[in-house]
Motif scaffolding. Structure first.
Motif, short mmCIF file in Angstrom:
data_model
loop_
_atom_site.label_atom_id
_atom_site.label_comp_id
_atom_site.label_asym_id
_atom_site.label_seq_id
_atom_site.Cartn_x
_atom_site.Cartn_y
_atom_site.Cartn_z
N SER A 183 66.68 70.22 64.53
CA SER A 183 65.56 69.98 63.63
C SER A 183 65.46 71.09 62.60
N SER A 184 65.67 72.32 63.04
CA SER A 184 65.60 73.47 62.12
C SER A 184 66.69 73.37 61.05
N GLN A 185 67.90 72.97 61.49
CA GLN A 185 69.00 72.85 60.55
C GLN A 185 68.71 71.77 59.51
N ARG A 186 68.12 70.68 59.97
CA ARG A 186 67.79 69.58 59.05
C ARG A 186 66.80 70.06 58.00
N VAL A 187 65.79 70.80 58.45
CA VAL A 187 64.78 71.32 57.52
C VAL A 187 65.43 72.31 56.55
N ALA A 188 66.35 73.16 57.08
CA ALA A 188 67.02 74.15 56.23
C ALA A 188 67.84 73.47 55.14
N ASN A 189 68.54 72.40 55.50
CA ASN A 189 69.34 71.68 54.52
C ASN A 189 68.47 71.06 53.44
N ALA A 190 67.36 70.46 53.87
CA ALA A 190 66.45 69.85 52.89
C ALA A 190 65.83 70.91 51.99
N ASP A 191 65.51 72.08 52.58
CA ASP A 191 64.95 73.17 51.78
C ASP A 191 65.97 73.67 50.76
N ALA A 192 67.24 73.72 51.18
CA ALA A 192 68.30 74.16 50.26
C ALA A 192 68.42 73.19 49.09
N ALA A 193 68.33 71.91 49.38
CA ALA A 193 68.39 70.90 48.32
C ALA A 193 67.22 71.05 47.36
N ARG A 194 66.04 71.34 47.92
CA ARG A 194 64.85 71.52 47.08
C ARG A 194 64.96 72.78 46.22
N ALA A 195 65.59 73.83 46.79
CA ALA A 195 65.66 75.12 46.10
C ALA A 195 66.79 75.21 45.08
N THR A 196 67.66 74.22 45.08
CA THR A 196 68.83 74.26 44.19
C THR A 196 68.56 73.50 42.90
N LYS A 197 68.66 74.19 41.78
CA LYS A 197 68.45 73.56 40.48
C LYS A 197 69.63 72.66 40.13
N GLU A 198 69.33 71.61 39.41
CA GLU A 198 70.40 70.69 38.99
C GLU A 198 71.43 71.38 38.10
N ASP A 199 70.98 72.36 37.34
CA ASP A 199 71.91 73.09 36.48
C ASP A 199 72.99 73.79 37.31
N VAL A 200 72.61 74.29 38.49
CA VAL A 200 73.58 74.96 39.37
C VAL A 200 74.58 73.94 39.91
#
Length: 237
Positions: free
Chosen positions: A160-177
């Motif tokens: 569950s923690s890994q799933r949240v971490a992945n979703a957080d990474a997606a949220r924190a990553t700008k489309e420009d990157v």
């Protein structure tokens, strides 16, 4: 007196002839300039039509009317690069969203490459869809593994923690990157998909998938690490 008058007449005729030549040359220049102006105006009208379509399409995207935006851009006769790139982005987005809605999350991932346009509302929607796909994929993996094996409460918590971490990474990553990474690696074309899986400072990890020729299977290409400061990318898995 007669000779003097005759000489004056000849001079007058000569002057009139020169004036006529210059007059005709002036008309030619005016016609040429007029033709050039008309060509310039025509080009400006064509460009303006494309720019208007681009602006209108962005308004429609903001309202969530993606198909209308795509159809509008598709009808532009003389596309410029802005129209062309936004049309391609919309095409990929619509296919990815359709696969997501059908529950084909990995297919949806492979339909979402790096963006080509600089459309702000499209960037926002691309990122939102990446987050949804990331959450769905990790949730799907957890559900599948839960059915196959009996997991302890601690391993379930880790998953569950890994799933949240992945979703957080997606949220924190700008489309420009994502776009910069895709451009560098050649993943900025239809059939490739990129999902952020982790972020530590300026170092990102991306999962990359590619559709087969008939878009029926999305194969994993690998996990890549990308440093947005240096622009370096390395395959880590």
């Amino acid at each position: 007196m007669k000779m003097k008058k005759s000489l004056m007449s000849k001079l007058a005729l000569s002057t009139a002839g020169v004036a006529l030549v210059f007059g005709l040359a002036g008309c030619g220049q005016k016609n040429s300039a007029s033709s050039d102006n008309n060509s310039t105006k025509s080009a400006k009208v064509t460009e303006s039509a494309a720019d208007k379509a681009y602006k209108k399409a962005n308004d429609l995207i903001t309202k969530g009317q993606y198909q209308k935006a795509y159809d509008l851009l598709d009808d532009v006769e003389h596309e410029n690069k802005k129209v062309e790139y936004l049309e391609e982005d919309l095409d990929s987005y619509l296919e990815a969203r359709e696969d997501y809605n059908k529950g084909d999350y990995q297919e949806a991932e492979a339909e979402l490459p790096g963006m080509k346009s600089s459309s702000k509302p499209m960037k926002k929607d691309y990122k939102a869809l990446r987050v949804k796909i990331s959450k769905a994929i990790n949730g799907e993996i957890e559900s599948s593994s839960t059915k196959q094996t009996s997991q302890s409460s601690s391993s379930q918590a880790t998953s569950s923690s890994q799933r949240v971490a992945n979703a957080d990474a997606a949220r924190a990553t700008k489309e420009d990157v994502v776009t910069d990474f895709a451009n560098k690696m050649g993943f900025n074309k239809k059939g490739y998909g990129i999902i952020p899986v982790s972020k530590q400072g300026n170092v990102y990890r991306f999962e990359v998938r590619q559709n087969n020729s008939d878009n029926s299977v999305a194969s994993m290409i690998g996990i890549y690490e990308y440093n947005s400061n240096t622009g370096s990318a390395t395959k880590v898995n």
